[in-house]
Each structure stands twice: as structure tokens, then as C-alpha cells.
Design a protein around this motif. Sequence first.
Motif, PDB file in Angstrom:
ATOM      1  N   ALA A  92       0.830  -1.210   0.000  1.00 51.23           N
ATOM      2  CA  ALA A  92       0.000   0.000   0.000  1.00 51.23           C
ATOM      3  C   ALA A  92       0.860   1.254   0.000  1.00 51.23           C
ATOM      4  CB  ALA A  92      -0.936   0.007   1.209  1.00 51.23           C
ATOM      5  N   SER A  93       1.993   1.189   0.659  1.00 47.46           N
ATOM      6  CA  SER A  93       2.890   2.338   0.690  1.00 47.46           C
ATOM      7  C   SER A  93       4.186   2.052  -0.039  1.00 47.46           C
ATOM      8  CB  SER A  93       3.202   2.728   2.145  1.00 47.46           C
ATOM      9  OG  SER A  93       3.847   1.660   2.816  1.00 47.46           O
ATOM     10  N   GLY A  94       4.710   0.826   0.114  1.00 47.22           N
ATOM     11  CA  GLY A  94       6.013   0.536  -0.455  1.00 47.22           C
ATOM     12  C   GLY A  94       7.086   1.341   0.259  1.00 47.22           C
ATOM     13  N   TYR A  95       8.241   1.418  -0.370  1.00 52.95           N
ATOM     14  CA  TYR A  95       9.319   2.204   0.241  1.00 52.95           C
ATOM     15  C   TYR A  95       9.166   3.672  -0.145  1.00 52.95           C
ATOM     16  CZ  TYR A  95      13.842   4.280   1.129  1.00 52.95           C
ATOM     17  OH  TYR A  95      14.836   5.116   1.563  1.00 52.95           O
ATOM     18  N   VAL A  96       9.289   4.551   0.854  1.00 54.73           N
ATOM     19  CA  VAL A  96       9.240   5.993   0.653  1.00 54.73           C
ATOM     20  C   VAL A  96      10.479   6.589   1.309  1.00 54.73           C
ATOM     21  CG1 VAL A  96       7.950   8.122   1.103  1.00 54.73           C
ATOM     22  CG2 VAL A  96       6.718   6.002   0.635  1.00 54.73           C
ATOM     23  N   GLN A  97      11.086   7.562   0.646  1.00 58.92           N
ATOM     24  CA  GLN A  97      12.252   8.211   1.213  1.00 58.92           C
ATOM     25  C   GLN A  97      11.915   8.804   2.574  1.00 58.92           C
ATOM     26  OE1 GLN A  97      13.176  10.763  -2.237  1.00 58.92           O
ATOM     27  NE2 GLN A  97      15.227   9.868  -2.212  1.00 58.92           N
ATOM     28  N   GLY A  98      12.758   8.537   3.537  1.00 55.60           N
ATOM     29  CA  GLY A  98      12.515   8.962   4.910  1.00 55.60           C
ATOM     30  C   GLY A  98      12.359   7.766   5.831  1.00 55.60           C
ATOM     31  N   ARG A 133       8.921  17.750   6.514  1.00 57.00           N
ATOM     32  CA  ARG A 133      10.064  16.918   6.892  1.00 57.00           C
ATOM     33  C   ARG A 133       9.999  16.535   8.373  1.00 57.00           C
ATOM     34  NH1 ARG A 133      16.118  19.091   5.984  1.00 57.00           N
ATOM     35  NH2 ARG A 133      15.718  20.153   7.961  1.00 57.00           N
ATOM     36  N   TRP A 134       9.485  17.420   9.196  1.00 50.93           N
ATOM     37  CA  TRP A 134       9.352  17.102  10.626  1.00 50.93           C
ATOM     38  C   TRP A 134       8.455  15.885  10.827  1.00 50.93           C
ATOM     39  CZ3 TRP A 134       8.594  22.316  13.717  1.00 50.93           C
ATOM     40  CH2 TRP A 134       9.662  23.159  13.425  1.00 50.93           C
TER      41      TRP A 134
END
Length: 506
Positions: A297-303, A401-402
Motif C-alpha cells: 500500500a505504501s512501499g518504500y518511501v524516502q525517509g 520533513r518534521w
Amino acid sequence: MATDNRIHFWRRNAKVPGRFQDTPKASSINTKSKKTSTFHEFARSTNDAWDIDDVEDYDMFCLKQSSSSPVQSRSMPQMPHLKLFKAPEDTEPEPHPLDRQEPISTQLDQDEMDEESGPANGRVAKSCSDVQLNVNAARNTLQKQQSLPVRPVIPLVARISDQNASGAPPMTVREKTRLDKFKQLLTSPNTDLEELRKHSWSGIPRDVRPVTWRLLSGYLPANKERRDLVLQRKRKEYYGFIEQYYHSRTDENHRDTYRQIHIDIPRTNPLIPLFQQPLVQEVFERILFIWAIRHPASGYVQGINDLVTPFFVVFLSEFVEEDVENFDMASLPLDTQRNIEADSFWCMSKLLDGIQDNYTFAQPGIQIKVKALEELVSRIDEDVHVHFQKCEVEYLQFAFRWMNNLLMRELPLRCTIRLWDTYQAESEGFSHFHLYVCAAFLIKWRKEILSMVDFQSLLMLLQNLPTIHWGNEEQIQKHTLLNYRHVDSTTSGFVAPKKLFHPLVV
């Protein structure tokens, strides 16, 4: 208005990305520019960043070629030169500290002497503008290096003999009492998780932090007799995933995911030697890839790569007496390495289960939290909120980003681990309590925020908070969690979205 600016940008600007541009003449530079106060004015007065990068790269390339390979410069195609302007005669330029760099000036003087001797010595003569360009390139490079903040040498996880970096006694009577209380709770047949959370809120002693984090994250059961069996089963299950799925990282369906993970891993805490070890990077790649394909549903996301590091460091510290930052992972037994990897995977998975909507398509969880932060700040500090509006600073521009990285880019890793003690102690710390910590950050730097009078300087402050000196774990308690108490006590009547409502708000 902003839309029109974007549409007609290339029509108004003679610059073309990737090409070198001439600088304005002295007559145009002497004109004082109006200080930008809004985002639109800032955007209109800012040149294309591509051109700046290309010029800097070309400067450095020319400097390298002139100093290391004079023969190759003969075959290089002639590039357009940048026009240099002269300072007005009635104003004397201030002496630059880099003017005293003797090695640079000596080398450039020698180059000038060689050039004056003509092509008879086998070198191609350079123009005066080339020499000046190389001088400016060298000075700009050194100036950038000297302007970088010096990172203090601070252990990632404090040892018992280093609980206070300011030189206080290693362990106070109160700290020993707290440690005994934790050990009593953890060794009881059935650990009282509510009591454990109560004591963990103010920080967890280093010796018992690994097992406490496993319990508070829901990875281990409260029953002491079942813990070893659960650990064995979950670790075996994780390595079953490795055997089943990891080979598919080169398949067409997962190739892009693995490639992005492979790119992001070296960027994770690049200043810490531990995370630059190939063995550690391989561990992170396996953890993130397995999590990504098990959560389509999300997979890999930067962060998400940042969220592994606190768990990895805490579980590694269980087997390391010296500084974790410079520890050689390969010196540990293979079984220990595998256990650290599996535990880091499962605890990170437990954390992400509560905030997965932050990483699904369009990241709705982050957008909801940022909107809630805006409403919260408007209630607890209207002056700051109005100041953001005057400077046309949107909360999403700094708070995204926070929320995405849980403030890990804003804090030293050692302080992040201390903050996560409190997050683990809260029932919904990473999803709900984090919002109030972000508000506490704004209260902490309220004076500095209100002193910034334009969009650019205000956004730079919010994106580069001065927390690098927070070396001691007590700093996060002093600067952030105490401010949270202030936020919590001044939010009477605050109505956040139901999904973000905090139980401590009256």
C-alpha cells in the motif's frame, strides 16, 4: 499571479538551464536591490539554480585541470568566459580571510609566471580572466568548507561512565534508583507495562533500553517466560522472509524499489562511520526491502530509511561497551548480527504500523498532521502564527520533513534516541504525541522566529534549527519536553481532527 510567473518564466528570462551566463555589469550591480519580504518577491528575484551549479562545477573543473594536468588543457575546447566586474573606486573592499591562504596564492603565482613565459614552455597561455576565475573558484570552495558547522564528537549512546557530558558524576543516586526500578519491573513474571511507560517517559537507562524498547513497541510480550520463545520465532520468521523475497530485488516488479533503497542508504547519517560500513548498509537494505514488499500500500518511501537507525543503534549497544559510532560491526558473532537485524526490522514495523498513512499515496497522514500543527500553533502562540502568514511561510514548507522523518533530520541521533524513549512511553507517541513536540520546537525558537522579517531567512531558520550543540541527552528534556508541558497546559479547548486528538488535552 504565481501561475503567470511560472508560465512566462522562460519568456522573460534569457537564461537557459545548463548554459553559462554572463554576470551583470558593474553599473547594474551597484544598484541596491530591494530586500525580499514575500515568497513571490523571493521567487522573482532568484535566478535559475541550474546555472549557478553549472558555473561552480566549471570553476572547479578548470581549477583542477590547471593545477594537475597542464597537457590536457591544450586539447580542451574553449568555453565562454564569465565577465568579471570591478568594485567602485570610492569604496575599498574589505580584506577577505582567504586572502591569507599562502599555498593557493603561491600556486597561482607560479601558474601566472609559467603563462607569462609563453607557449614555448609547452603550456598554453591563459587569459587574465582565467586566472581570476580560478582564484575565485578556490576561494569559494574553501569558504564553503570553512562555513560548515563543526560537528562535536559525541557518543551516539551514553555509557554509564558518560551519562553527563558536562563532567558531572557518572551516575547519581537518583539514576541508580531509577535503574533498579526498571530492573525490578523487567524481571517480574508479568511486567506492568503501564508502570513501565510511566518510568520511561523521563528517559530509559542505557542498560535496560533495548529490552524496554522491545516491550513498549509490542514486539515482546509482558510475560517473562514467553519472551525467549517469541524472540526465536520472530527472528526465524524474518529470515524466512529473506529467503523467500530478497532474491526478487532484481525482478522487474521490485527493481525500482531496491534501486531507490540502494541510493538512499549511503545518505543515512553520512557523518557517522558506523553507517558507512558495507556490512551495515547491507543490513539496512534487507530490512527496508523486506518491509517494502510486505507493505504494498505504501512501499518504500524516502525517509523510512532514517527510522531504522535508532532501533539498530539501541540493539547494537546491548553488545558494545565502547562508542557505538566507530564500532566495527564485523567483529560481532554472526548470530548476534542476525538478531540485531531481525529485532530492528520488527520494531520498525511496529512503529510504521501506527503511521503508515504518512507514506501511502499522497501521504494524507502528513498533510493532516501539518494542518493540525497549524491550528495548534494558532491557539497557543498567535504571534508566531500571524508572523508566518505575514512572511507567506506555509507550514507544509518546513513541517513536512518534521512529520516525514519524525524530527530525525533536526536532532543529533543521540537526542533522537532519548526523545523516542518518551515516544515509546506514550500509547500513540509517534502518531499523536509527535505533533505536540513539533509545536514545542516552535515555542523553543519563538524569539528567533519573530526576529526573521522575510520569507527566505525565516524558512532557512526553520529548515536548519540550531540543535547541533545538543550533545547531552538531557538537552532534549530541557529544550523540547519541558516546552511540551507548556503546550499541553495552554491548549485548553483545542479541537484537533479526531485522528490526531491527544488524550492529555483537556
